[in-house]
Design a protein around this motif. Structure first.
Motif, PDB file in Angstrom:
ATOM      1  N   LEU A  22       1.728  -1.570  13.136  1.00 24.32           N
ATOM      2  CA  LEU A  22       1.026  -2.364  12.092  1.00 24.32           C
ATOM      3  C   LEU A  22      -0.602  -2.506  12.368  1.00 24.32           C
ATOM      4  O   LEU A  22      -1.240  -1.967  11.389  1.00 24.32           O
ATOM      5  CB  LEU A  22       1.705  -3.834  12.113  1.00 24.32           C
ATOM      6  CG  LEU A  22       1.084  -4.687  11.082  1.00 24.32           C
ATOM      7  CD1 LEU A  22       1.992  -5.664  10.847  1.00 24.32           C
ATOM      8  CD2 LEU A  22      -0.179  -5.422  11.556  1.00 24.32           C
ATOM      9  N   HIS A  26      -2.849  -0.535   9.660  1.00 27.71           N
ATOM     10  CA  HIS A  26      -3.925  -1.329   8.788  1.00 27.71           C
ATOM     11  C   HIS A  26      -5.397  -0.876   9.112  1.00 27.71           C
ATOM     12  O   HIS A  26      -6.169  -0.886   8.218  1.00 27.71           O
ATOM     13  CB  HIS A  26      -3.920  -2.698   9.152  1.00 27.71           C
ATOM     14  CG  HIS A  26      -4.721  -3.714   8.551  1.00 27.71           C
ATOM     15  ND1 HIS A  26      -6.115  -3.965   9.151  1.00 27.71           N
ATOM     16  CD2 HIS A  26      -4.727  -4.390   7.535  1.00 27.71           C
ATOM     17  CE1 HIS A  26      -6.778  -4.661   8.385  1.00 27.71           C
ATOM     18  NE2 HIS A  26      -5.780  -5.056   7.157  1.00 27.71           N
ATOM     19  N   GLU A  27      -5.747  -0.595  10.347  1.00 25.22           N
ATOM     20  CA  GLU A  27      -6.942  -0.073  10.544  1.00 25.22           C
ATOM     21  C   GLU A  27      -7.277   1.045   9.921  1.00 25.22           C
ATOM     22  O   GLU A  27      -8.462   1.455   9.449  1.00 25.22           O
ATOM     23  CB  GLU A  27      -7.125   0.038  12.133  1.00 25.22           C
ATOM     24  CG  GLU A  27      -8.654   0.504  12.590  1.00 25.22           C
ATOM     25  CD  GLU A  27      -8.664   0.752  14.254  1.00 25.22           C
ATOM     26  OE1 GLU A  27      -9.924   1.011  14.530  1.00 25.22           O
ATOM     27  OE2 GLU A  27      -8.033   0.202  14.773  1.00 25.22           O
ATOM     28  N   ALA A  30      -7.781   0.494   6.313  1.00 30.38           N
ATOM     29  CA  ALA A  30      -9.016  -0.214   6.178  1.00 30.38           C
ATOM     30  C   ALA A  30     -10.247   0.871   5.890  1.00 30.38           C
ATOM     31  O   ALA A  30     -11.280   0.627   5.379  1.00 30.38           O
ATOM     32  CB  ALA A  30      -9.339  -1.318   7.094  1.00 30.38           C
ATOM     33  N   ALA A  52      -5.811  -1.104   2.785  1.00 32.46           N
ATOM     34  CA  ALA A  52      -5.339  -2.334   3.684  1.00 32.46           C
ATOM     35  C   ALA A  52      -4.818  -3.434   3.189  1.00 32.46           C
ATOM     36  O   ALA A  52      -3.855  -3.902   3.580  1.00 32.46           O
ATOM     37  CB  ALA A  52      -6.276  -2.546   4.692  1.00 32.46           C
ATOM     38  N   PHE A  55      -1.316  -2.633   1.880  1.00 29.83           N
ATOM     39  CA  PHE A  55      -0.318  -2.468   2.954  1.00 29.83           C
ATOM     40  C   PHE A  55       0.156  -3.736   3.180  1.00 29.83           C
ATOM     41  O   PHE A  55       1.269  -3.936   3.531  1.00 29.83           O
ATOM     42  CB  PHE A  55      -1.007  -1.548   4.000  1.00 29.83           C
ATOM     43  CG  PHE A  55      -0.284  -1.517   5.286  1.00 29.83           C
ATOM     44  CD1 PHE A  55       0.990  -1.105   5.492  1.00 29.83           C
ATOM     45  CD2 PHE A  55      -0.596  -2.286   6.289  1.00 29.83           C
ATOM     46  CE1 PHE A  55       1.614  -0.845   6.730  1.00 29.83           C
ATOM     47  CE2 PHE A  55      -0.253  -2.251   7.679  1.00 29.83           C
ATOM     48  CZ  PHE A  55       0.994  -1.311   7.671  1.00 29.83           C
ATOM     49  N   LEU A  56      -0.644  -4.810   3.486  1.00 33.40           N
ATOM     50  CA  LEU A  56      -0.069  -6.088   3.993  1.00 33.40           C
ATOM     51  C   LEU A  56       0.567  -6.854   2.965  1.00 33.40           C
ATOM     52  O   LEU A  56       1.488  -7.435   3.301  1.00 33.40           O
ATOM     53  CB  LEU A  56      -1.528  -6.787   4.200  1.00 33.40           C
ATOM     54  CG  LEU A  56      -2.459  -6.435   5.459  1.00 33.40           C
ATOM     55  CD1 LEU A  56      -3.520  -7.363   5.863  1.00 33.40           C
ATOM     56  CD2 LEU A  56      -1.458  -6.500   6.849  1.00 33.40           C
ATOM     57  N   TYR A 132      -5.522 -10.962  16.140  1.00 30.99           N
ATOM     58  CA  TYR A 132      -5.366  -9.653  15.213  1.00 30.99           C
ATOM     59  C   TYR A 132      -6.504  -9.502  14.286  1.00 30.99           C
ATOM     60  O   TYR A 132      -6.483 -10.099  13.191  1.00 30.99           O
ATOM     61  CB  TYR A 132      -4.078 -10.181  14.282  1.00 30.99           C
ATOM     62  CG  TYR A 132      -2.799 -10.414  15.243  1.00 30.99           C
ATOM     63  CD1 TYR A 132      -2.015  -9.567  15.955  1.00 30.99           C
ATOM     64  CD2 TYR A 132      -2.603 -11.803  15.124  1.00 30.99           C
ATOM     65  CE1 TYR A 132      -0.908  -9.930  16.632  1.00 30.99           C
ATOM     66  CE2 TYR A 132      -1.461 -12.217  15.942  1.00 30.99           C
ATOM     67  CZ  TYR A 132      -0.830 -11.106  16.730  1.00 30.99           C
ATOM     68  OH  TYR A 132       0.591 -11.570  17.458  1.00 30.99           O
ATOM     69  N   ALA A 135      -5.922  -8.066  10.354  1.00 28.34           N
ATOM     70  CA  ALA A 135      -4.675  -7.949   9.618  1.00 28.34           C
ATOM     71  C   ALA A 135      -4.105  -9.599   8.871  1.00 28.34           C
ATOM     72  O   ALA A 135      -4.031  -9.572   7.915  1.00 28.34           O
ATOM     73  CB  ALA A 135      -3.687  -7.628  10.560  1.00 28.34           C
ATOM     74  N   ASP A 138      -6.621 -10.826   6.465  1.00 23.93           N
ATOM     75  CA  ASP A 138      -6.559 -10.356   4.964  1.00 23.93           C
ATOM     76  C   ASP A 138      -5.260 -11.093   4.236  1.00 23.93           C
ATOM     77  O   ASP A 138      -5.460 -11.270   2.888  1.00 23.93           O
ATOM     78  CB  ASP A 138      -6.367  -9.029   4.913  1.00 23.93           C
ATOM     79  CG  ASP A 138      -7.752  -8.176   5.439  1.00 23.93           C
ATOM     80  OD1 ASP A 138      -8.767  -8.835   5.310  1.00 23.93           O
ATOM     81  OD2 ASP A 138      -7.640  -7.082   5.884  1.00 23.93           O
TER      82      ASP A 138
END
Length: 197
Positions: A22, A26-27, A30, A52, A55-56, A132, A135, A138
Motif C-alpha cells: 500500500l 501510494h508513494e 503520488a 494517489a 488509489f486511496l 503513515y 496515505a 489524504d
C-alpha cells in the motif's frame, strides 16, 4: 485486512507485506500517476490515469463489502508492482459509475458536516496518519476539509442524545466495518437494557 492475510497461509505466502505494498503504491502514484487501459464503455478514451487520491478512494470503496476487501492484498500488490491487468479491472469497477466512493457524495457531506464534529475528526485523522506519512491523511481530507464550504445546518441537540428504550434490540457489528466500528455499537447498547450486541 493485514491480520486476516497474515493468518491465511496462502495469502501470507503470496502477499507477505500488504501494508508495504500500500505505502509503495501510494508513494509511486503520488510521484508518477499511472495511466491504465480500461474498457471504452467505462471511459470513452479507453485510458484512466490513477493518481494517489484515486488509489486511496479505490481502497476505501473496497472496504465496504467483504467480497471486495478480501481481494485487497491482491489489489495492493498489483498497484505496487504496476500489474495493469488487475489495476484496470478494479479501476473499471470502482470508477465505472457504480462506486460507493463517489456516488451520493452530497448525502455524505450533509451527514458528516452536520452530525460529525468534523473539525475534531480532521485532528483525529492527522493523529492517526502520523505513522503513515501521507496515505491516511489524504483519505481523511478528501471529505472532511470540504465541510468548511458545505452549507450544513447544525443538528438539533435532541438529535444527539442517546436513545433509551426497553425494547429488545440486537446490534450487529462487523470487525472489518470501516464506517461504524464495534465501539459505537457498544455506546448505543448503553441505552438499551434489553439489548445485546
Amino acid at each position: 485486512v493485514y491480520d486476516g492475510c497474515a493468518a491465511d497461509p496462502d495469502c501470507a505466502a503470496a502477499f507477505p507485506d500488504p501494508e508495504g505494498d500500500l505505502l509503495a503504491a501510494h508513494e509511486a502514484l503520488a510521484n508518477d500517476p499511472w495511466t491504465v487501459s480500461v474498457d471504452t464503455g467505462v471511459v470513452a478514451s479507453g485510458r484512466f490515469t490513477v493518481n494517489a487520491i484515486d488509489f486511496l478512494s479505490l481502497i476505501a470503496d473496497m472496504l465496504y463489502a467483504e467480497f471486495k476487501f478480501r481481494y485487497l492484498p491482491v489489489v495492493l500488490h498489483a498497484f505496487a508492482e504496476r500489474d495493469e491487468r488487475v489495476a484496470a479491472s478494479v479501476t473499471e469497477q470502482v470508477f465505472g459509475g457504480g462506486s460507493f466512493a463517489y456516488n451520493g457524495l452530497a448525502i455524505k457531506y450533509t451527514f458528516w458536516c452536520r452530525d460529525a464534529a468534523w473539525a475534531d475528526a480532521v485532528e483525529a485523522w492527522e493523529h492517526a496518519a502520523e505513522p503513515y506519512p501521507q496515505a491516511l491523511r489524504d483519505v481523511g481530507f478528501i471529505y472532511l476539509e470540504d465541510c468548511e464550504d458545505w452549507p450544513a445546518v447544525p443538528s438539533p441537540p435532541a438529535n444527539r442524545q442517546l436513545v433509551r428504550s426497553e425494547v429488545p434490540v440486537l446490534i450487529v457489528s462487523g470487525a472489518y466495518d470501516p464506517v461504524i466500528p464495534a465501539s459505537i455499537g457498544m455506546d448505543q447498547l448503553a441505552g438499551f437494557p434489553n439489548g445485546r450486541q
